[in-house]
Scaffold this motif. Sequence first.
Motif, short mmCIF file in Angstrom:
data_model
loop_
_atom_site.label_atom_id
_atom_site.label_comp_id
_atom_site.label_asym_id
_atom_site.label_seq_id
_atom_site.Cartn_x
_atom_site.Cartn_y
_atom_site.Cartn_z
N GLY A 5 19.92 -0.42 32.78
CA GLY A 5 19.52 -1.32 31.50
C GLY A 5 21.03 -0.71 30.82
N ARG A 6 21.64 -2.09 29.66
CA ARG A 6 22.32 -2.38 28.93
C ARG A 6 21.88 -1.41 28.00
N ASP A 7 20.83 -1.54 27.04
CA ASP A 7 20.28 -0.37 26.16
C ASP A 7 20.44 1.00 26.33
N GLN A 8 20.03 1.20 27.45
CA GLN A 8 20.10 2.62 28.56
C GLN A 8 20.96 3.16 27.94
N PRO B 43 26.45 13.22 32.25
CA PRO B 43 27.61 13.10 33.07
C PRO B 43 28.31 11.95 33.86
N ILE B 44 28.01 11.54 34.34
CA ILE B 44 28.15 9.98 35.71
C ILE B 44 28.75 9.30 34.20
N VAL B 45 28.02 8.65 33.31
CA VAL B 45 28.26 7.86 32.04
C VAL B 45 29.90 7.52 31.69
N THR B 46 29.98 9.72 30.75
CA THR B 46 30.65 10.41 31.00
C THR B 46 32.43 10.14 31.53
N TYR B 47 31.93 10.58 32.98
CA TYR B 47 33.37 10.00 33.91
C TYR B 47 33.13 9.15 34.36
N LEU C 104 14.38 13.38 31.99
CA LEU C 104 15.71 14.18 32.97
C LEU C 104 16.83 13.65 33.53
N ARG C 105 16.35 12.15 33.51
CA ARG C 105 17.20 11.27 33.80
C ARG C 105 18.29 10.64 33.00
N ASP C 106 18.33 11.56 31.95
CA ASP C 106 18.79 11.24 30.84
C ASP C 106 20.14 12.03 31.26
N CYS C 107 19.41 13.49 31.44
CA CYS C 107 20.04 14.45 32.02
C CYS C 107 21.48 14.46 33.23
N GLU C 108 20.97 13.49 34.51
CA GLU C 108 21.34 13.36 35.12
C GLU C 108 22.60 12.17 34.93
N LEU C 109 22.25 10.76 34.23
CA LEU C 109 23.39 10.11 34.20
C LEU C 109 24.18 10.55 32.86
N LEU D 243 22.83 5.77 26.06
CA LEU D 243 23.08 7.23 26.61
C LEU D 243 24.57 7.99 26.54
N MET D 244 24.89 6.49 26.01
CA MET D 244 26.38 6.38 25.16
C MET D 244 26.58 6.97 23.22
N LYS D 245 25.63 6.46 22.93
CA LYS D 245 25.31 7.48 21.83
C LYS D 245 25.28 8.81 21.74
N ILE D 246 24.51 9.50 22.76
CA ILE D 246 23.62 10.86 23.31
C ILE D 246 25.41 11.57 23.89
#
Length: 174
Positions: free
Chosen positions: A60-63, A30-34, A23-28, A67-70
């Motif tokens: 965290g950096r690994d997170q 779009p923010i990472v992409t933006y 759920l948090r990944d789904c939130e983050l 997320l960037m990989k996903i």
Amino acid sequence: MGGFMSARGYRAAKRRLPSQRSLRDCELIPIVTYIHQENHGVYEVRAMWHAMRRAGYDIGRDQVARLMKIAGIRGIVRGRNPITTKSAKTPDLRPDLVQRNFCAPGPSRLWVADITYVRTQKGFVCTAFVTDVYSRKIVGWATKRRMSTEALSLEALNHAIATAKGSRESLIHH
């Protein structure tokens, strides 16, 4: 334990509610992409992590890397990796005088050479070294901006010969 899942287990997994992490990944995502797009798509993981922290996200950096990989986004790495090996068109018929035994009974008996690349602010620099196997001392070296094996290696060997002390009568250069 293997990767086998029964039909009942599969159906139960499909009915299960999404985890907090997904759920948090789904939130983050779009923010990472933006943030990545706002920075012209050049930020790599570390820079994205700092940007996310500056934007107020406790992440965290690994997170960020996950997320960037996903999201399928990558940063731009400055410079390009040099081509380090070019295969010879003909087989090497020179004898191996060392027979892979890199031990020497004394100084100036066996020299070995190597070429490496050093990244600088202006780009890569090629450096060739000639090392005395006995003392592990660099006895000759040369540096050039462009890779020219013959010129670079010969320059390093000539430097080693010019600065060598003692007899070079039984010297082998590998």
